[in-house]
Design a protein around this motif. Structure first.
Motif, short mmCIF file in Angstrom:
data_model
loop_
_atom_site.label_atom_id
_atom_site.label_comp_id
_atom_site.label_asym_id
_atom_site.label_seq_id
_atom_site.Cartn_x
_atom_site.Cartn_y
_atom_site.Cartn_z
N UNK A 95 9.79 -2.58 -4.32
CA UNK A 95 10.71 -2.64 -5.46
C UNK A 95 12.15 -2.29 -5.07
N UNK A 96 12.33 -1.47 -4.08
CA UNK A 96 13.69 -1.07 -3.68
C UNK A 96 14.51 -2.25 -3.18
N UNK A 97 13.85 -3.36 -2.82
CA UNK A 97 14.55 -4.55 -2.33
C UNK A 97 15.08 -5.44 -3.46
N UNK B 265 16.83 3.84 2.11
CA UNK B 265 15.72 3.06 2.65
C UNK B 265 16.19 2.11 3.75
N UNK B 266 17.38 1.55 3.55
CA UNK B 266 17.96 0.65 4.55
C UNK B 266 18.18 1.40 5.87
N UNK C 192 3.61 -12.04 0.17
CA UNK C 192 4.44 -12.62 -0.89
C UNK C 192 4.16 -11.97 -2.23
N UNK C 193 2.89 -11.88 -2.61
CA UNK C 193 2.55 -11.30 -3.91
C UNK C 193 2.93 -9.83 -3.98
N UNK C 194 2.83 -9.11 -2.89
CA UNK C 194 3.24 -7.71 -2.90
C UNK C 194 4.75 -7.55 -2.97
N UNK C 195 5.48 -8.42 -2.30
CA UNK C 195 6.95 -8.37 -2.39
C UNK C 195 7.37 -8.58 -3.85
#
Length: 128
Positions: A51-53, A102-103, A41-44
């Motif tokens: 970050x690309x998300x 990335x997707x 969670x913290x990394x997301x």
């Protein structure tokens, strides 16, 4: 907001959230650090790896906030969200190229991403 509009908006929201979840897990991969859900969670939230998300995350927030305002939610708002979702996964000429790359890599490496993408595409077709 009509029942039909609410149903279609909910379907798009669910498809976007499912894709988001699948992409997060694909990006995390088998990294043992992510066995702890709090670390993930913290990394997301703050790790450049995820970050690309951000554009997908923001689309989900915008759509869900708009859905919460039942009086002002409209077919135009839903259509805008659908166009934005389509651009993320490569539909149209003005697609989001960095996200799309990335997707596509995630689709090739993670069956859950391919399935979630298919569900999103189906939801988008039903909106047209």
């Amino acid at each position: 907001m009509s029942d039909d509009l609410a149903k279609r908006a909910a379907e798009l929201s669910t498809a976007l959230r499912d894709l988001h979840k699948a992409l997060i897990h694909a990006e995390a991969g088998d990294d043992p650090a992510y066995a702890n859900p709090y670390t993930l969670l913290f990394d997301v939230i703050g790790n450049p790896r995820f970050a690309w998300l951000e554009s997908l995350s923001q689309l989900i927030v915008v759509l869900d906030e708009a859905r919460a305002d039942k009086e002002n939610f409209s077919a135009e708002i839903l259509a805008d969200a659908a166009r934005s979702a389509g651009r993320l996964i490569g539909e149209g000429e003005d697609h989001d190229a960095p996200f799309r790359l990335r997707h596509l890599m995630a689709v090739q490496n993670a069956p859950d991403v391919a399935i979630a993408t298919g569900k999103l595409r189906a939801a988008l077709v039903r909106l047209t």
